[in-house]
Design a protein around this motif. Structure first.
Motif, short mmCIF file in Angstrom:
data_model
loop_
_atom_site.label_atom_id
_atom_site.label_comp_id
_atom_site.label_asym_id
_atom_site.label_seq_id
_atom_site.Cartn_x
_atom_site.Cartn_y
_atom_site.Cartn_z
N TYR A 119 39.36 -52.37 40.08
CA TYR A 119 40.01 -51.11 40.44
C TYR A 119 39.76 -50.72 41.89
CZ TYR A 119 40.63 -50.39 35.41
OH TYR A 119 40.99 -50.52 34.10
N PHE A 120 38.87 -51.44 42.57
CA PHE A 120 38.54 -51.11 43.94
C PHE A 120 39.59 -51.65 44.90
CE2 PHE A 120 34.67 -50.02 41.99
CZ PHE A 120 33.84 -49.37 42.89
N GLU A 121 39.86 -50.88 45.93
CA GLU A 121 40.79 -51.32 46.96
C GLU A 121 40.29 -52.61 47.61
OE1 GLU A 121 43.04 -48.88 50.37
OE2 GLU A 121 40.90 -49.15 50.76
N ASN A 122 38.98 -52.70 47.79
CA ASN A 122 38.37 -53.88 48.41
C ASN A 122 37.28 -54.39 47.45
OD1 ASN A 122 36.71 -55.65 49.94
ND2 ASN A 122 37.41 -54.70 51.84
N LYS A 123 37.53 -55.52 46.82
CA LYS A 123 36.59 -56.04 45.82
C LYS A 123 35.30 -56.55 46.45
CE LYS A 123 40.31 -57.12 42.62
NZ LYS A 123 41.29 -56.38 43.46
N LEU A 172 39.42 -46.25 45.23
CA LEU A 172 39.95 -46.82 44.00
C LEU A 172 41.47 -46.81 44.05
CD1 LEU A 172 37.72 -45.02 41.33
CD2 LEU A 172 37.39 -47.32 42.26
N GLU A 173 42.07 -47.77 43.38
CA GLU A 173 43.53 -47.80 43.22
C GLU A 173 43.82 -47.91 41.74
OE1 GLU A 173 45.21 -50.90 45.63
OE2 GLU A 173 45.18 -49.66 47.43
N LEU A 174 44.24 -46.81 41.15
CA LEU A 174 44.52 -46.75 39.72
C LEU A 174 45.33 -45.51 39.41
CD1 LEU A 174 41.12 -45.85 37.95
CD2 LEU A 174 41.83 -45.14 40.20
N PRO A 175 46.00 -45.47 38.26
CA PRO A 175 46.79 -44.28 37.91
C PRO A 175 45.90 -43.11 37.53
CG PRO A 175 46.85 -45.88 36.12
CD PRO A 175 46.14 -46.55 37.25
N VAL A 176 46.29 -41.91 37.96
CA VAL A 176 45.56 -40.70 37.59
C VAL A 176 46.02 -40.20 36.22
CG1 VAL A 176 45.08 -38.29 38.21
CG2 VAL A 176 45.17 -40.05 39.98
N PHE A 177 47.35 -40.20 36.00
CA PHE A 177 47.91 -39.70 34.75
C PHE A 177 48.61 -40.83 34.00
CE2 PHE A 177 48.15 -35.87 37.55
CZ PHE A 177 47.23 -35.10 36.87
N VAL A 178 48.64 -40.74 32.69
CA VAL A 178 49.38 -41.69 31.86
C VAL A 178 50.86 -41.60 32.21
CG1 VAL A 178 50.09 -42.26 29.50
CG2 VAL A 178 47.73 -41.58 29.97
N GLY A 179 51.48 -42.74 32.42
CA GLY A 179 52.90 -42.78 32.75
C GLY A 179 53.20 -42.70 34.23
N GLU A 180 52.17 -42.54 35.08
CA GLU A 180 52.36 -42.46 36.51
C GLU A 180 51.83 -43.73 37.18
OE1 GLU A 180 53.81 -39.69 38.17
OE2 GLU A 180 54.35 -39.19 36.10
N ARG A 184 45.72 -43.96 45.45
CA ARG A 184 44.54 -44.34 46.24
C ARG A 184 43.63 -43.13 46.32
NH1 ARG A 184 43.15 -44.52 51.95
NH2 ARG A 184 41.93 -46.39 52.43
N LEU A 185 42.42 -43.26 45.76
CA LEU A 185 41.50 -42.13 45.66
C LEU A 185 40.17 -42.47 46.32
CD1 LEU A 185 42.06 -41.26 41.90
CD2 LEU A 185 42.99 -40.00 43.85
N GLU A 186 39.67 -41.57 47.15
CA GLU A 186 38.34 -41.75 47.74
C GLU A 186 37.31 -41.12 46.82
OE1 GLU A 186 35.91 -41.23 51.93
OE2 GLU A 186 37.78 -40.13 51.63
N VAL A 187 36.25 -41.86 46.56
CA VAL A 187 35.18 -41.42 45.66
C VAL A 187 33.84 -41.53 46.39
CG1 VAL A 187 34.05 -41.78 43.42
CG2 VAL A 187 36.50 -42.22 43.67
N GLU A 188 32.97 -40.54 46.20
CA GLU A 188 31.64 -40.54 46.82
C GLU A 188 30.56 -40.68 45.75
OE1 GLU A 188 31.46 -36.82 48.81
OE2 GLU A 188 33.25 -37.20 50.04
N ILE A 189 29.39 -41.18 46.19
CA ILE A 189 28.25 -41.32 45.29
C ILE A 189 27.17 -40.32 45.69
CG2 ILE A 189 26.45 -42.86 44.40
CD1 ILE A 189 28.23 -45.21 45.14
#
Length: 235
Positions: A119-123, A172-180, A184-189
């Protein structure tokens, strides 16, 4: 046996009396969609030839707070079709537990990232993050041992190791909602002094708050274009 009196008028030529069990009255079974995607009502209406009379007897209900669009089709029928659609977080996103109270140890988060690196933009970046997370606690403890100042703050040391080793965020690159489609989402730790990790994303929070209403509105506009006479109610 009861007696019946039957009178036959001049217009009647024949009287037929049947004995036995009558054929059962058949009622069509309703179509029910429970917990469908947000576009369920639109898909249903798009695939039917609908008369103005049936639309007159139908209604659409929606709610911005609970993120649903429900269709009651031909409500005056004995068994009307009920199509329920809801805007739901995609399971692929939900399992990341972003902006929730879910916490991981650094080792648990490392394993989770490794198993979900697709799911990561860069594996390659994901695998580097796995390595840093697995070594994180050891690096902090080593720095603490090297400190001669008894006043050294463990929280400060953790922050320093985070700044120098852990990426400030990943995409991350993944759908936020079902059917969409994918987003591209930035996530922090966030890492605490007890080495508990959590995932946060202001971008995701903003996207859900703003985009959810836009998606509902888009569905309502398309349904209105198909059947402008359909009764629509907001809840």
């Amino acid at each position: 046996m009861e007696n019946f009196k039957i009178e036959i008028g001049s217009e009647n030529k024949e009287l037929v009396i049947l004995q036995g069990t009558a054929e059962p009255v058949f009622h069509k079974k309703a179509i029910e969609v429970k917990g469908g995607a947000i576009n369920s009502a639109l898909v249903y209406l798009s695939k039917k030839v609908v008369s103005a009379e049936i639309i007159e007897h139908s209604k659409l209900e929606y709610c911005y707070d609970k993120l649903y669009i429900n269709l009651l089709y031909d409500a005056r029928e004995r068994n009307p079709d009920v199509i329920e659609g809801k805007l739901k977080l995609h399971p692929d996103l939900a399992k990341f537990n972003i902006n929730s109270s879910k916490t991981y140890s650094t080792f648990e988060l490392a394993d989770f990232v490794k198993m979900n690196r697709h799911y990561f933009e860069n594996k390659e970046y994901a695998m580097k993050l796995v390595s840093e997370l697995r070594n994180f606690e050891g690096k902090v403890n080593k720095d603490i041992e090297l400190k001669t100042d008894d006043r050294a703050n463990k929280k400060v040391l953790i922050h320093q190791v985070v700044e120098s080793n852990i990426p400030s965020g990943f995409f991350l690159e993944l759908p936020v909602f079902v059917g969409e489609g994918n987003k591209r989402l930035e996530v922090e730790i966030n890492i605490t002094a007890s080495f508990e990790c959590s995932l946060v994303s202001p971008d995701l929070k903003q996207f859900i708050d703003l985009e959810s209403k836009a998606i509902l509105n888009e569905q309502l506009v398309k349904i209105n274009e198909l059947h402008p006479e359909l009764k629509v109610f907001e809840y």
